[in-house]
Design a protein around this motif. Structure first.
Motif, mmCIF file in Angstrom:
data_model
loop_
_atom_site.group_PDB
_atom_site.id
_atom_site.type_symbol
_atom_site.label_atom_id
_atom_site.label_comp_id
_atom_site.label_asym_id
_atom_site.label_seq_id
_atom_site.Cartn_x
_atom_site.Cartn_y
_atom_site.Cartn_z
ATOM 1 N N LEU A 10 35.569 35.779 40.271
ATOM 2 C CA LEU A 10 36.299 36.210 41.455
ATOM 3 C C LEU A 10 35.412 37.138 42.277
ATOM 4 O O LEU A 10 34.631 37.913 41.722
ATOM 5 C CB LEU A 10 37.577 36.973 41.076
ATOM 6 C CG LEU A 10 38.617 36.251 40.223
ATOM 7 C CD1 LEU A 10 39.789 37.188 39.948
ATOM 8 C CD2 LEU A 10 39.107 34.978 40.905
ATOM 9 N N CYS A 11 35.546 37.076 43.584
ATOM 10 C CA CYS A 11 34.827 37.972 44.480
ATOM 11 C C CYS A 11 35.851 38.639 45.381
ATOM 12 O O CYS A 11 36.521 37.964 46.159
ATOM 13 C CB CYS A 11 33.803 37.191 45.306
ATOM 14 S SG CYS A 11 32.805 38.218 46.399
ATOM 15 N N THR A 12 35.999 39.952 45.248
ATOM 16 C CA THR A 12 36.994 40.671 46.042
ATOM 17 C C THR A 12 36.518 42.082 46.365
ATOM 18 O O THR A 12 36.140 42.818 45.471
ATOM 19 C CB THR A 12 38.357 40.713 45.333
ATOM 20 O OG1 THR A 12 39.318 41.406 46.166
ATOM 21 C CG2 THR A 12 38.300 41.408 43.987
ATOM 22 N N PRO A 13 36.440 42.415 47.653
ATOM 23 C CA PRO A 13 36.618 41.568 48.834
ATOM 24 C C PRO A 13 35.601 40.430 48.857
ATOM 25 O O PRO A 13 34.482 40.589 48.362
ATOM 26 C CB PRO A 13 36.405 42.520 50.004
ATOM 27 C CG PRO A 13 36.703 43.887 49.451
ATOM 28 C CD PRO A 13 36.216 43.828 48.041
ATOM 29 N N CYS A 14 36.002 39.333 49.446
ATOM 30 C CA CYS A 14 35.273 38.079 49.256
ATOM 31 C C CYS A 14 34.244 37.803 50.349
ATOM 32 O O CYS A 14 34.475 38.041 51.517
ATOM 33 C CB CYS A 14 36.277 36.935 49.207
ATOM 34 S SG CYS A 14 35.532 35.308 49.018
ATOM 35 N N VAL A 20 40.829 39.958 50.447
ATOM 36 C CA VAL A 20 40.969 40.924 49.364
ATOM 37 C C VAL A 20 42.061 40.407 48.436
ATOM 38 O O VAL A 20 43.208 40.230 48.849
ATOM 39 C CB VAL A 20 41.346 42.317 49.897
ATOM 40 C CG1 VAL A 20 41.525 43.299 48.738
ATOM 41 C CG2 VAL A 20 40.273 42.830 50.856
ATOM 42 N N ILE A 21 41.706 40.124 47.197
ATOM 43 C CA ILE A 21 42.666 39.546 46.250
ATOM 44 C C ILE A 21 43.637 40.633 45.781
ATOM 45 O O ILE A 21 43.223 41.685 45.300
ATOM 46 C CB ILE A 21 41.943 38.937 45.044
ATOM 47 C CG1 ILE A 21 40.931 37.877 45.508
ATOM 48 C CG2 ILE A 21 42.945 38.312 44.072
ATOM 49 C CD1 ILE A 21 40.093 37.297 44.389
ATOM 50 N N ASN A 44 32.703 42.963 42.622
ATOM 51 C CA ASN A 44 33.291 44.034 43.433
ATOM 52 C C ASN A 44 32.317 44.553 44.492
ATOM 53 O O ASN A 44 32.399 45.710 44.914
ATOM 54 C CB ASN A 44 33.694 45.193 42.524
ATOM 55 C CG ASN A 44 34.615 44.789 41.400
ATOM 56 O OD1 ASN A 44 35.816 44.687 41.575
ATOM 57 N ND2 ASN A 44 34.056 44.552 40.212
ATOM 58 N N THR A 50 37.452 47.812 52.959
ATOM 59 C CA THR A 50 38.792 47.241 53.098
ATOM 60 C C THR A 50 39.446 47.833 54.346
ATOM 61 O O THR A 50 39.150 48.963 54.739
ATOM 62 C CB THR A 50 39.666 47.530 51.867
ATOM 63 O OG1 THR A 50 39.739 48.949 51.654
ATOM 64 C CG2 THR A 50 39.091 46.855 50.624
ATOM 65 N N HIS A 56 41.355 47.409 47.412
ATOM 66 C CA HIS A 56 40.536 46.773 46.376
ATOM 67 C C HIS A 56 41.093 47.114 45.003
ATOM 68 O O HIS A 56 41.533 48.238 44.751
ATOM 69 C CB HIS A 56 39.087 47.253 46.476
ATOM 70 C CG HIS A 56 38.255 46.858 45.293
ATOM 71 N ND1 HIS A 56 38.007 47.723 44.239
ATOM 72 C CD2 HIS A 56 37.645 45.690 44.989
ATOM 73 C CE1 HIS A 56 37.259 47.095 43.344
ATOM 74 N NE2 HIS A 56 37.028 45.870 43.773
ATOM 75 N N THR A 58 40.547 46.123 40.602
ATOM 76 C CA THR A 58 39.826 45.414 39.555
ATOM 77 C C THR A 58 40.431 45.784 38.208
ATOM 78 O O THR A 58 41.328 46.639 38.123
ATOM 79 C CB THR A 58 38.319 45.726 39.593
ATOM 80 O OG1 THR A 58 37.622 44.805 38.745
ATOM 81 C CG2 THR A 58 38.021 47.154 39.132
#
Length: 231
Positions: A10-14, A20-21, A44, A50, A56, A58
């Motif tokens: 996963l990439c967040t923020p992507c 942003v997941i 991350n 953001t 964000h 995690t």
């Protein structure tokens, strides 16, 4: 079906969308990975970038590795410094990989990273308003296209008009040649029919000029004499 799956990333923020997941989504994915015996890697990189109500988030756990980056979190693009938070039992395996990939980071990058840690998140927040202003300017210039993401990082994606959904690469070439705008075709990101835009590292009059060119280009794409491309 987790058969054959070893890892979820996963990439967040992507990057490339700027999505942003949400925390609850990450937790749901983490639980699914845990039940399936699959590693979860969370990138991350843009954790401090953001906007509006986006936050964000995690997690930690025996099946989770978290990747962090000074290069992006502190606006140190090009300095190539980061770190990994990982379960202790995979330390020896990670050291084997580290020995052959990022062995010997430069001392100047290490010193800059140390300075970033001492400055903390406050340094980023002091400099974030210019990025937020760029983001808002680009979103306004993209109207009325449908926008995906933009809640974080320094990217967003916009859906092209219907007649250009299968020729986004040609549209990007046209934007470069005709309007002197450089964007990324969605096809390069697994999303044909979109364009990906970055709104960092451009300030003042240059940002206003870019937005004006973008607004003009979109107007042409939506007009009755819109350009035609060979598909």
């Amino acid at each position: 079906d987790p058969k054959g799956v070893k890892m979820v990333v996963l990439c967040t923020p992507c990057n490339p969308t700027g999505v942003v997941i949400p925390d609850e989504t990450i937790r749901s994915i983490s639980e699914a990975c845990k039940k399936a015996g699959v590693w979860l890697i969370i990138d991350n990189t843009y954790e401090y970038f953001t906007y509006e109500d986006a936050k964000h988030s995690t997690l930690e756990g025996p099946h989770i590795c978290n990747i962090f980056s000074f290069s992006k979190a502190y606006g140190m693009m090009g300095w190539r410094m980061g770190y990994v938070a990982y379960p202790p039992d995979i330390r020896s395996a990670l050291l084997k990989a580290q020995d052959t990939i990022p062995i010997c980071p430069t001392q100047i990058s290490e010193r800059v990273a140390l300075g970033a840690l001492k400055a903390g998140r406050a340094y980023v927040e002091e400099n974030l308003p210019s990025v937020v202003s760029n983001r808002n300017t680009i979103i306004s210039a993209l109207q009325p296209l449908r926008i995906i993401g933009g809640q974080g990082a320094i990217y967003l994606m916009a859906e092209l008009p219907e007649q250009y959904r299968d020729c986004d690469i040609e549209v990007v070439k046209w934007l470069i040649d005709t309007h002197h705008l450089a964007v990324i075709p969605g096809t390069s990101c697994g999303a044909p029919g979109f364009i990906r835009l970055s709104y960092a590292n451009i300030v003042g009059d240059a940002m206003d000029l870019a937005a004006s060119r973008l607004r003009t280009a979109i107007g042409q794409l939506l007009s009755c004499d819109a350009p035609k491309f060979n598909k």
